[in-house]
Motif scaffolding. Structure first.
Motif, PDB file in Angstrom:
ATOM      1  N   TRP A   1     -11.233  -3.213   1.278  1.00 41.20           N
ATOM      2  CA  TRP A   1     -11.681  -2.559   0.139  1.00 41.20           C
ATOM      3  C   TRP A   1     -13.100  -2.360   0.348  1.00 41.20           C
ATOM      4  O   TRP A   1     -13.409  -1.383  -0.281  1.00 41.20           O
ATOM      5  CB  TRP A   1     -11.645  -3.685  -0.839  1.00 41.20           C
TER       6      TRP A   1
ATOM      7  N   ARG B   1       0.735  -1.090  -0.127  1.00 35.48           N
ATOM      8  CA  ARG B   1      -0.091   0.084   0.057  1.00 35.48           C
ATOM      9  C   ARG B   1       0.819   1.032  -0.045  1.00 35.48           C
ATOM     10  O   ARG B   1       1.859   1.261   0.623  1.00 35.48           O
ATOM     11  CB  ARG B   1      -0.860   0.094   1.286  1.00 35.48           C
ATOM     12  N   ARG B   2       0.454   2.421  -0.742  1.00 40.86           N
ATOM     13  CA  ARG B   2       0.967   3.630  -0.392  1.00 40.86           C
ATOM     14  C   ARG B   2       0.127   4.609   0.622  1.00 40.86           C
ATOM     15  O   ARG B   2      -0.934   4.171   0.747  1.00 40.86           O
ATOM     16  CB  ARG B   2       1.205   4.326  -2.017  1.00 40.86           C
TER      17      ARG B   2
ATOM     18  N   SER C   1      -1.167   7.165  -0.117  1.00 43.68           N
ATOM     19  CA  SER C   1      -2.562   7.936  -0.808  1.00 43.68           C
ATOM     20  C   SER C   1      -3.563   6.906  -1.033  1.00 43.68           C
ATOM     21  O   SER C   1      -4.775   7.335  -1.308  1.00 43.68           O
ATOM     22  CB  SER C   1      -2.031   8.223  -2.348  1.00 43.68           C
ATOM     23  N   ASP C   2      -3.337   5.642  -0.943  1.00 42.30           N
ATOM     24  CA  ASP C   2      -4.261   4.357  -1.327  1.00 42.30           C
ATOM     25  C   ASP C   2      -5.268   4.579   0.231  1.00 42.30           C
ATOM     26  O   ASP C   2      -6.383   4.072   0.098  1.00 42.30           O
ATOM     27  CB  ASP C   2      -3.632   2.889  -1.120  1.00 42.30           C
TER      28      ASP C   2
ATOM     29  N   ARG D   1      -7.679  -7.800   3.564  1.00 45.34           N
ATOM     30  CA  ARG D   1      -7.724  -6.986   2.257  1.00 45.34           C
ATOM     31  C   ARG D   1      -9.215  -6.788   1.813  1.00 45.34           C
ATOM     32  O   ARG D   1      -9.497  -5.500   1.384  1.00 45.34           O
ATOM     33  CB  ARG D   1      -6.844  -7.585   1.087  1.00 45.34           C
TER      34      ARG D   1
END
Length: 378
Positions: A371, A55-56, A58-59, A367
């Motif tokens: 989401w 993950r970044r 910004s995600d 995950r």
């Protein structure tokens, strides 16, 4: 009664957003004002994946303007600085905001009293902390890593150790993937002799056995003395460290000192079983900001904040109608300890407890939950 002023919700974390949702599910017309420093939601459970590049930052940041518009919420961008008029006025950096009812959901604050704590990274302070861990790991050719957590000695519930276990196992998995695990020593430390005991019987033994299997050293049961740039010093010795991750216990926000709020021994806002703040009319608290009746293992996690919000909202609306509060919440711990390629599920209530061993499906379940949660906000 029809509120003469909005219901004010303080914060934009899990507890605050759960409160807004629950209010709108029960009443489409009641005015709601959210007060927070930024109109964003940060999904902190997934910062464990930032060091591995899964993950970044910004995600994990969601602008909340579309959510507020859908929910019919007025947003006030400001820092909360205190309360006045028995809670009917929120004092902010943008001026006073009146309310007919108040929900405090501003989270907790990490205790940063240990000498030299600036030499340690506290992962759950936010996305920037996880990015710093990522960058520091990438810059190291090898060396010593030390990861640990402690609690608030005045508040047994006020700790968050799960993410440290996830960073511990996730970093081990990452270094193995990169083919450089043998160049690092990893040590897990805690002043508790059985860290993670709140997760339930047998879980501590499982976690320590997993550390042994991965070649992770442990340094347990020794009170912490201080942090230095290259070591962690405890009453039982020193731990060499080129990178230290430490999660201290939680206490209350600084602005609580400028408010007529009853406080727990650990500095949190005292609450009853209905999430009401005793002695104040139509003031409620949910999530990490509050100290609630319940077992000493009751977790500080998003799931509990959600359960507390679901109890607080019908009680608050009943208060506005002049009816007694009846809704409460149960203590429930649901945790997937992720290791980057697998996860271990721990579930605990006052009457039930079980643990599922590490499996890839649980990593993907974590995950999938992320989401779905972010999809609803976006």
């Amino acid at each position: 009664m029809t509120p003469s002023h909005p219901i004010c919700v303080l914060g934009t974390g899990f507890g605050a957003l759960a409160t807004v949702r629950a209010l709108r599910q029960r009443d489409r017309r009641v005015p709601i004002t959210v007060i927070a420093a930024r109109p964003e939601f940060h999904y902190l459970p997934s910062i464990i994946w930032i060091p591995a590049g899964l993950r970044r930052g910004s995600d994990l940041v969601v602008p909340l303007a579309p959510f507020f518009e859908r929910m019919g919420v007025q947003y006030v961008q400001a820092e909360v600085t205190g309360l006045a008029d028995g809670g009917r006025t929120v004092l902010t950096s943008a001026g006073p905001v009146p309310n007919s009812a108040l929900v405090i959901a501003t989270g907790g604050r990490f205790l940063r009293k240990l000498p030299g704590i600036e030499h340690a990274i506290t992962p759950c302070e936010g996305i920037a902390a996880a990015e710093q861990i990522r960058d520091r790991l990438r810059a190291l050719d090898g060396g010593a890593l030390a990861l640990g957590f402690a609690g608030n000695p005045q508040e047994p519930q006020s700790m968050r150790g799960g993410p440290i276990f996830e960073f511990l196992f996730g970093i081990d998995t990452l270094l193995r993937r990169e083919g450089r695990r043998e160049r690092f020593t990893i040590t897990f430390f805690s002043p508790a002799a059985e860290p993670g005991a709140r997760l339930g019987p047998g879980v501590v033994q499982h976690l320590l056995a997993e550390m042994g299997r991965r070649g992770i050293h442990t340094h347990l049961g020794h009170p912490l003395v201080r942090f230095e740039p290259d070591k962690v010093v405890t009453q039982g010795g020193e731990i060499a460290s080129d990178l230290t991750l430490f999660m201290p216990g939680l206490t209350g926000n600084l602005w609580f000192d400028n408010a007529p709020l009853p406080r727990s021994p650990g500095g949190l806002v005292q609450a009853d079983a209905h999430c009401r703040v005793p002695g104040l009319e139509r003031v409620y608290v949910v999530g990490d900001a509050g100290s609630f009746p319940g077992p000493d293992w009751m977790p500080k996690q998003a799931h509990m904040a959600d359960l507390q919000a679901r109890a607080a909202v019908p009680n608050l609306l009943a208060d506005l109608r002049g009816e007694p509060a009846q809704a409460s919440f149960g203590a429930e711990l649901v945790c997937i300890v992720d290791a980057l390629d697998s996860g271990t599920l721990v579930y605990r209530t006052p009457s039930r407890h079980f643990m599922l061993p590490p499996m890839k499906a649980l990593h993907w379940a974590k995950r999938a939950f992320e989401w779905n949660y972010l999809r609803q906000l976006r």
